[in-house]
Write a protein that holds these residues in place. Sequence first.
Motif, PDB file in Angstrom:
ATOM      1  N   ILE A 150       0.820  -1.205   0.000  1.00  0.00           N
ATOM      2  CA  ILE A 150       0.000   0.000   0.000  1.00  0.00           C
ATOM      3  C   ILE A 150       0.859   1.263   0.000  1.00  0.00           C
ATOM      4  O   ILE A 150       1.978   1.274   0.492  1.00  0.00           O
ATOM      5  CB  ILE A 150      -1.008   0.025   1.174  1.00  0.00           C
ATOM      6  CG1 ILE A 150      -0.318  -0.002   2.526  1.00  0.00           C
ATOM      7  CG2 ILE A 150      -1.999  -1.110   1.075  1.00  0.00           C
ATOM      8  CD1 ILE A 150      -1.293   0.103   3.689  1.00  0.00           C
ATOM      9  N   GLY A 151       0.298   2.291  -0.613  1.00  0.00           N
ATOM     10  CA  GLY A 151       0.904   3.624  -0.546  1.00  0.00           C
ATOM     11  C   GLY A 151       2.011   3.877  -1.535  1.00  0.00           C
ATOM     12  O   GLY A 151       2.673   4.912  -1.463  1.00  0.00           O
ATOM     13  N   SER A 152       2.244   2.964  -2.490  1.00  0.00           N
ATOM     14  CA  SER A 152       3.338   3.198  -3.438  1.00  0.00           C
ATOM     15  C   SER A 152       2.976   4.393  -4.310  1.00  0.00           C
ATOM     16  O   SER A 152       1.939   4.410  -4.951  1.00  0.00           O
ATOM     17  CB  SER A 152       3.546   1.948  -4.295  1.00  0.00           C
ATOM     18  OG  SER A 152       4.828   1.981  -4.849  1.00  0.00           O
ATOM     19  N   GLY A 153       3.814   5.424  -4.282  1.00  0.00           N
ATOM     20  CA  GLY A 153       3.524   6.639  -5.039  1.00  0.00           C
ATOM     21  C   GLY A 153       2.708   7.658  -4.266  1.00  0.00           C
ATOM     22  O   GLY A 153       2.453   8.757  -4.744  1.00  0.00           O
ATOM     23  N   GLU A 154       2.261   7.300  -3.061  1.00  0.00           N
ATOM     24  CA  GLU A 154       1.426   8.219  -2.267  1.00  0.00           C
ATOM     25  C   GLU A 154       2.193   8.901  -1.152  1.00  0.00           C
ATOM     26  O   GLU A 154       1.712   9.879  -0.587  1.00  0.00           O
ATOM     27  CB  GLU A 154       0.234   7.453  -1.668  1.00  0.00           C
ATOM     28  CG  GLU A 154      -0.627   6.797  -2.721  1.00  0.00           C
ATOM     29  CD  GLU A 154      -2.103   6.921  -2.396  1.00  0.00           C
ATOM     30  OE1 GLU A 154      -2.492   7.883  -1.717  1.00  0.00           O
ATOM     31  OE2 GLU A 154      -2.842   6.020  -2.813  1.00  0.00           O
ATOM     32  N   PHE A 155       3.342   8.360  -0.783  1.00  0.00           N
ATOM     33  CA  PHE A 155       4.133   8.965   0.298  1.00  0.00           C
ATOM     34  C   PHE A 155       5.267   9.779  -0.301  1.00  0.00           C
ATOM     35  O   PHE A 155       5.949   9.317  -1.211  1.00  0.00           O
ATOM     36  CB  PHE A 155       4.719   7.878   1.210  1.00  0.00           C
ATOM     37  CG  PHE A 155       3.701   7.142   2.020  1.00  0.00           C
ATOM     38  CD1 PHE A 155       3.135   7.713   3.146  1.00  0.00           C
ATOM     39  CD2 PHE A 155       3.302   5.861   1.659  1.00  0.00           C
ATOM     40  CE1 PHE A 155       2.188   7.031   3.899  1.00  0.00           C
ATOM     41  CE2 PHE A 155       2.357   5.172   2.403  1.00  0.00           C
ATOM     42  CZ  PHE A 155       1.794   5.755   3.530  1.00  0.00           C
ATOM     43  N   ASP A 156       5.465  10.980   0.234  1.00  0.00           N
ATOM     44  CA  ASP A 156       6.586  11.800  -0.244  1.00  0.00           C
ATOM     45  C   ASP A 156       7.857  11.517   0.537  1.00  0.00           C
ATOM     46  O   ASP A 156       8.957  11.733   0.059  1.00  0.00           O
ATOM     47  CB  ASP A 156       6.247  13.295  -0.125  1.00  0.00           C
ATOM     48  CG  ASP A 156       5.155  13.669  -1.120  1.00  0.00           C
ATOM     49  OD1 ASP A 156       5.097  13.042  -2.189  1.00  0.00           O
ATOM     50  OD2 ASP A 156       4.367  14.568  -0.798  1.00  0.00           O
ATOM     51  N   GLY A 157       7.697  11.052   1.770  1.00  0.00           N
ATOM     52  CA  GLY A 157       8.878  10.811   2.607  1.00  0.00           C
ATOM     53  C   GLY A 157       8.879   9.396   3.137  1.00  0.00           C
ATOM     54  O   GLY A 157       7.916   8.642   2.979  1.00  0.00           O
TER      55      GLY A 157
END
Length: 651
Positions: A150-157
């Motif tokens: 989950i979250g691939s490409g959605e987190f900046d850090g």
Amino acid sequence: MSNVKHGTRDMQLNDADGSVRIYLRGRPIVLYIPTPAIDTYDLHKVNTPPQSKLKLDWVYGYRGRDCRSNLHLLPTGEIVYFVAAVVVLYNMEEHSQRHYLGHTDDVKCIAIHPNKLVVATGQVAGTDRREGMPHIRIWNAVSLTTLTVIGSGEFDGSICCLSFSKADGGNYLCAIDETSDHNISIWDWQKGERGTKVTETKCSVDTVVCADWHPLERNQIVSCGKGHVSFWSLDNGGMLYKRMGVFESREKPRYVTCVAFNQNGDVLTGDSNGNIIVWARGTNTIARLVKNLHEGSIFSICVLKNGNIVTGGGKDGRILYFDSSLEPTGEGAQIEDHFGGIRTLSEGRGSQLLIGTTRNCILVGDIEMGFCPAMLGHTEEVWGLAAHPTLPQFATAGHDRLLQMWDSLSHSVVWSKDIGEQAQSVCFSPDGNVMVVGCVSGKWLVIDSESREFYTHHSDGSEPLQVASFSPDGALLAIGSRDNHIYIYQVNEDAKKYSRVGRCMGHSSFITHLDWSTDSQYLRSNSGDYELLYWNPGVCRQIPQSSSLRDVDWSTHSCVISYETIGIWPEGADGTDVNNCARSGDRKLIATGDDFGKVKLFSYPASQPKSISHSYGGHSSHVTNVTFLQDDTRLVSTGGGDTSVLQWVVN
């Protein structure tokens, strides 16, 4: 002349003198083909991958220096933790490891589902933007299969905190990232193929060190960090609301360092002043303050199954026991200084505690029996690696001033020694009795490999000594420095005394690799500007006509620029991509370590421009060294900044 385009290089074959020319960063490098291969050499032939493969066998190390809550006991009897890009499941009773290898870069945090079967791990924002995007992997701890990403490409850090919800049976996952706002996001991780984000909001402009769901209150989360503690509520519409913890007239701590929940559902926080604050269930106000329990920060509070409470100090290295109402039971323990402070505490089997320390050690034990290391690691970059010539052992040396001897069969530390200097390289004498350690300061030390006794030390220049190597006959020692010189010493008295022969001067950049010829007559070297030079070490003279040495038999193969290693350079490589290489004793394999955290295995020689390899992940930063052990059944690799040492079985 026939030529072939190879990535950004034009590689040329010169039939007239039996040489090939390759280019690294536009710099031409002429390599002479050994006489038996000249007539049959074909630029277009493909070097096939070896039949042998690698399997990760053991991981030495643990990431405690800057991570928390990353040591847990599973119902399988394994303890789970991480280092580099590997999550390790270690069964102490059987002394066996399993490994989850789904991550592409440093794992930074871990959470265990209430069912104790499902694990979530979060990784950093990697150097390689394609592969290394920060994301969360949720996987099964028994089968090691990945359930969802989950979250691939959605987190900046990087992801720094994870927690599964508890009161509802673990439907939600909370994540906090390391952006400037430290965003907090809630995920319905089982919904859809890649989970569904329920909500996201800014958590704090200050550092956040932990976040945890309340075990009894549905939809309640507590997070804490620099100068704050926050109480979050998730409403039915999926919105997050925050109430800040109110310190009233009391002095606000610089850091609120950890969170736990007692059996009544009150919130316990530890802080940088060594205090525990009790926040009454459902409120954001202080019910009780227990002061000065530790000198310095309390990094971990562990509430045991019986309701008792244990605290661990990051500075004082003390473990204190309390009953459920935080009255001291009079019991406690002190961790030895050299293990570091206590970073995380977790309940083990029976009365055992699991302790992760700031110096990357895992200790296991109890008050009665004391605490013993289950895992020792390096705490800073590891560059030095050498296989013992006759035993199934190897040595590592790092910038943490530690020289460690490991046994590859028992997977344990034979000994560990603080040598008082940052180490850059290490090698064994041909009989294995003596070790030479090259240091960052230009000093080098001679140490008995069994008794650990210091015999002597010398200094050459003031730059790091990148590589050291004894001649096969044990008569000479060559040391390559960052000051562009190779220092040659005569070896006397069972390798306990050394007299300087001179220095080999001719490289225009720092020395990176050295190999001796089998008859100890010649030396070859690589440097930071991609030169391959040859030497007569007895008189410290360069041999300019390298074509005359095309048929020399080399005792080792660590030079990354040579005829036999043309194929280890990926298409379009610049000269810094491949850090090191090592040939197996039977001369069938060559392994490399690169800047992308990969260990690769090629058939030897890899003299074709197109050479196909097997590639293996596990390290997260530059792989600083690789070596085959004495019987070729195992390979060891070191990851510089990730501080890990990985041992592979060669099948």
